[in-house]
Scaffold this motif. Structure first.
Motif, PDB file in Angstrom:
ATOM      1  N   GLN A  11     -60.358 -22.506 -29.031  1.00  0.00           N
ATOM      2  CA  GLN A  11     -58.920 -22.550 -28.813  1.00  0.00           C
ATOM      3  C   GLN A  11     -58.602 -21.918 -27.475  1.00  0.00           C
ATOM      4  N   ILE A  12     -57.450 -22.269 -26.931  1.00  0.00           N
ATOM      5  CA  ILE A  12     -56.925 -21.623 -25.739  1.00  0.00           C
ATOM      6  C   ILE A  12     -55.538 -21.112 -26.090  1.00  0.00           C
ATOM      7  N   ILE A  13     -55.331 -19.823 -25.923  1.00  0.00           N
ATOM      8  CA  ILE A  13     -54.020 -19.225 -26.180  1.00  0.00           C
ATOM      9  C   ILE A  13     -53.303 -19.087 -24.840  1.00  0.00           C
ATOM     10  N   GLY A  14     -52.220 -19.813 -24.674  1.00  0.00           N
ATOM     11  CA  GLY A  14     -51.408 -19.699 -23.468  1.00  0.00           C
ATOM     12  C   GLY A  14     -50.351 -18.634 -23.658  1.00  0.00           C
ATOM     13  N   PHE A  15     -50.436 -17.551 -22.913  1.00  0.00           N
ATOM     14  CA  PHE A  15     -49.454 -16.478 -23.024  1.00  0.00           C
ATOM     15  C   PHE A  15     -48.126 -16.906 -22.380  1.00  0.00           C
ATOM     16  N   GLN A  16     -47.019 -16.437 -22.946  1.00  0.00           N
ATOM     17  CA  GLN A  16     -45.708 -16.688 -22.338  1.00  0.00           C
ATOM     18  C   GLN A  16     -45.599 -15.867 -21.053  1.00  0.00           C
ATOM     19  N   THR A  17     -45.485 -16.561 -19.925  1.00  0.00           N
ATOM     20  CA  THR A  17     -45.442 -15.871 -18.636  1.00  0.00           C
ATOM     21  C   THR A  17     -44.202 -16.310 -17.870  1.00  0.00           C
ATOM     22  N   TYR A  18     -44.260 -16.230 -16.527  1.00  0.00           N
ATOM     23  CA  TYR A  18     -43.084 -16.539 -15.723  1.00  0.00           C
ATOM     24  C   TYR A  18     -43.521 -17.099 -14.375  1.00  0.00           C
ATOM     25  N   GLY A  19     -42.556 -17.695 -13.663  1.00  0.00           N
ATOM     26  CA  GLY A  19     -42.843 -18.256 -12.352  1.00  0.00           C
ATOM     27  C   GLY A  19     -41.547 -18.549 -11.619  1.00  0.00           C
ATOM     28  N   THR A  20     -41.646 -19.325 -10.564  1.00  0.00           N
ATOM     29  CA  THR A  20     -40.472 -19.739  -9.801  1.00  0.00           C
ATOM     30  C   THR A  20     -40.523 -21.253  -9.630  1.00  0.00           C
ATOM     31  N   GLN A  21     -39.528 -21.807  -8.982  1.00  0.00           N
ATOM     32  CA  GLN A  21     -39.503 -23.248  -8.773  1.00  0.00           C
ATOM     33  C   GLN A  21     -40.599 -23.709  -7.816  1.00  0.00           C
ATOM     34  N   GLU A  22     -41.228 -22.762  -7.148  1.00  0.00           N
ATOM     35  CA  GLU A  22     -42.295 -23.108  -6.205  1.00  0.00           C
ATOM     36  C   GLU A  22     -43.636 -22.457  -6.542  1.00  0.00           C
ATOM     37  N   HIS A  23     -43.695 -21.719  -7.658  1.00  0.00           N
ATOM     38  CA  HIS A  23     -44.915 -20.958  -7.925  1.00  0.00           C
ATOM     39  C   HIS A  23     -45.191 -20.842  -9.423  1.00  0.00           C
ATOM     40  N   ILE A  24     -46.444 -21.064  -9.785  1.00  0.00           N
ATOM     41  CA  ILE A  24     -46.890 -20.924 -11.176  1.00  0.00           C
ATOM     42  C   ILE A  24     -47.689 -19.635 -11.316  1.00  0.00           C
ATOM     43  N   PHE A 124     -53.915 -27.661 -25.621  1.00  0.00           N
ATOM     44  CA  PHE A 124     -53.315 -26.482 -26.216  1.00  0.00           C
ATOM     45  C   PHE A 124     -52.037 -26.144 -25.453  1.00  0.00           C
ATOM     46  N   PRO A 125     -50.970 -25.712 -26.148  1.00  0.00           N
ATOM     47  CA  PRO A 125     -49.669 -25.516 -25.485  1.00  0.00           C
ATOM     48  C   PRO A 125     -49.562 -24.190 -24.747  1.00  0.00           C
ATOM     49  N   GLY A 126     -48.728 -24.186 -23.738  1.00  0.00           N
ATOM     50  CA  GLY A 126     -48.388 -22.971 -23.010  1.00  0.00           C
ATOM     51  C   GLY A 126     -46.995 -23.115 -22.430  1.00  0.00           C
ATOM     52  N   SER A 127     -46.405 -22.013 -22.009  1.00  0.00           N
ATOM     53  CA  SER A 127     -45.071 -22.086 -21.428  1.00  0.00           C
ATOM     54  C   SER A 127     -44.859 -20.922 -20.476  1.00  0.00           C
ATOM     55  N   LEU A 128     -44.043 -21.162 -19.458  1.00  0.00           N
ATOM     56  CA  LEU A 128     -43.677 -20.098 -18.525  1.00  0.00           C
ATOM     57  C   LEU A 128     -42.207 -20.236 -18.169  1.00  0.00           C
ATOM     58  N   LEU A 129     -41.575 -19.102 -17.953  1.00  0.00           N
ATOM     59  CA  LEU A 129     -40.144 -19.045 -17.684  1.00  0.00           C
ATOM     60  C   LEU A 129     -39.886 -19.153 -16.180  1.00  0.00           C
ATOM     61  N   ILE A 130     -38.963 -20.044 -15.819  1.00  0.00           N
ATOM     62  CA  ILE A 130     -38.515 -20.152 -14.430  1.00  0.00           C
ATOM     63  C   ILE A 130     -37.008 -19.925 -14.434  1.00  0.00           C
ATOM     64  N   PRO A 131     -36.571 -18.666 -14.237  1.00  0.00           N
ATOM     65  CA  PRO A 131     -35.136 -18.367 -14.328  1.00  0.00           C
ATOM     66  C   PRO A 131     -34.323 -19.136 -13.295  1.00  0.00           C
ATOM     67  N   SER A 132     -33.106 -19.444 -13.674  1.00  0.00           N
ATOM     68  CA  SER A 132     -32.183 -20.087 -12.746  1.00  0.00           C
ATOM     69  C   SER A 132     -31.828 -19.126 -11.616  1.00  0.00           C
ATOM     70  N   ASP A 133     -31.491 -19.679 -10.472  1.00  0.00           N
ATOM     71  CA  ASP A 133     -31.120 -18.846  -9.322  1.00  0.00           C
ATOM     72  C   ASP A 133     -29.786 -18.130  -9.516  1.00  0.00           C
ATOM     73  N   ASP A 134     -28.967 -18.600 -10.453  1.00  0.00           N
ATOM     74  CA  ASP A 134     -27.635 -18.025 -10.604  1.00  0.00           C
ATOM     75  C   ASP A 134     -27.488 -17.126 -11.837  1.00  0.00           C
ATOM     76  N   VAL A 135     -28.603 -16.570 -12.343  1.00  0.00           N
ATOM     77  CA  VAL A 135     -28.478 -15.626 -13.461  1.00  0.00           C
ATOM     78  C   VAL A 135     -27.825 -14.346 -12.959  1.00  0.00           C
ATOM     79  N   SER A 136     -27.187 -13.617 -13.862  1.00  0.00           N
ATOM     80  CA  SER A 136     -26.491 -12.389 -13.474  1.00  0.00           C
ATOM     81  C   SER A 136     -27.457 -11.233 -13.241  1.00  0.00           C
ATOM     82  N   TYR A 137     -28.518 -11.179 -14.031  1.00  0.00           N
ATOM     83  CA  TYR A 137     -29.516 -10.114 -13.940  1.00  0.00           C
ATOM     84  C   TYR A 137     -30.686 -10.476 -14.854  1.00  0.00           C
ATOM     85  N   GLY A 138     -31.740  -9.687 -14.747  1.00  0.00           N
ATOM     86  CA  GLY A 138     -32.855  -9.806 -15.669  1.00  0.00           C
ATOM     87  C   GLY A 138     -32.971  -8.531 -16.491  1.00  0.00           C
TER      88      GLY A 138
END
Length: 334
Positions: A11-24, A124-138
């Motif tokens: 199996q491959i476990i894809g951890f929930q991570t993050y990125g940008t519109q130009e970077h994984i 195997f599934p994985g996912s990463l968060l790419i926040p919008s540019d107009d969020v108020s904060y993280g």
């Protein structure tokens, strides 16, 4: 353990991570499938699952392929412990995210001739968060004793061991009001925002699925989950290394240089020291620090004295989630 010649399912476990519109920035781990059912009841099964979480058979030096929904493919290889990190500039990722700003992908073993057994298809599934540019904060939050009582401050950490070994993830009770508070921060002042929530814990990656299940079962906002290696947990990290939590928070702030953040932790360990250091190193980037008080009065008092020295940003040591919500509303966060 070598990955050739074995017949156990993989199996491959894809951890929930993050990125940008130009970077994984994708992370995960390749393991032999131990068939851990986190919802299964029974003391014997619970102990067996606890053993399986730490007695892992990693798939070392295995070539993997990440598949994006638009047909793009990228390769990565696991390390000596079966982990992989795909840290790459790609571009045009914003068009692949869903309404909550998550990019989903599939990852597979990149091998044509093998005696390994793959459960179902080799995807195997994985996912990463790419926040919008107009969020108020993280929001960057601790897990241990901040939203989940773990006993991190207990003598010899015995409560951490007992809770991990003898309690199922879905039976662990979050600290009162925590899930709703995090949803309020996630939704922001308008109630319709998608402010990102990052979960940073001192727990080892072996507990990733346990914590992911806990957060999902208790309806916390979905967010990247950032844990640490077992070597770091056992005190085997290289001399002079940056502490895990400080390192991860720094990476997040560097990834989103225009985003401001709210930091949430507890008064039991080193959260106050780390958060204040981050606030000084990144002036203007931290909007508030909230620290949940723990049972040990001496530690809470030390933190109160420490935070009184900081006047540039609001710092609250609180007993209840409602106190954070009241202050956040006053500050215009929610």
């Amino acid at each position: 353990m070598a990955w050739f010649g074995k017949k156990d399912p993989l199996q491959i476990i894809g951890f929930q991570t993050y990125g940008t519109q130009e970077h994984i920035y994708a992370r995960g781990r390749a393991l032999e499938d131990e068939t851990i059912d986190l919802a299964q009841k029974g003391t014997i099964q619970l102990l067996l699952n606890s053993w399986k979480r730490f007695e892992t058979d990693e798939i070392r030096h295995a070539p993997l392929s990440m598949h994006l929904s638009d047909g793009r493919r990228m390769g990565v290889t696991t390390d000596d412990h079966g982990y992989f990190v795909l840290d790459k500039t790609v571009g045009d990722l914003g068009k692949l995210v869903n309404q909550e700003n998550w990019l989903t992908y599939e990852i597979s073993f990149d091998m044509e001739n093998t005696r390994h057994q793959i459960l179902g298809s080799n995807r195997f599934p994985g996912s990463l968060l790419i926040p919008s540019d107009d969020v108020s904060y993280g929001v960057i939050t601790d897990i241990d004793d901040t939203i989940l009582h773990t006993g991190v401050t207990s003598y010899m950490k015995w409560q951490v061991i007992a809770n991990t070994l003898f309690k199922r993830a879905h039976s662990r009770i979050p600290l009162q009001g925590a899930a709703e508070l995090y949803h309020q921060l996630h939704r922001g002042k308008t109630g319709f925002e998608a402010n990102p929530v990052f979960y940073v814990s001192h727990s080892p990656w072996n507990l990733y699925r346990y914590l992911e299940f806990f957060l999902s079962a208790n309806e916390f906002p979905k967010g990247p989950i950032l844990l640490r290696s077992m070597a770091s947990v056992l005190g085997m990290a290289a001399e002079g290394h940056i502490p895990h939590k400080e390192h991860e928070i720094g990476n997040i702030l560097k990834t989103y240089p225009k985003m401001t953040f709210i930091l949430i932790g507890d008064s039991g360990e080193k959260d106050a020291d780390i958060y204040l250091k981050i606030a000084r190193e990144y002036p203007g980037r931290i909007r508030a620090i909230y620290l949940r008080s723990v049972r040990r009065r001496s530690r809470t008092e030390r933190v109160r004295r420490l935070t009184e020295q900081e006047t540039d940003i609001p710092i609250l040591v609180v007993d209840r989630s409602e106190e954070v919500a009241q202050h956040a509303k006053k500050m215009g966060f929610i």
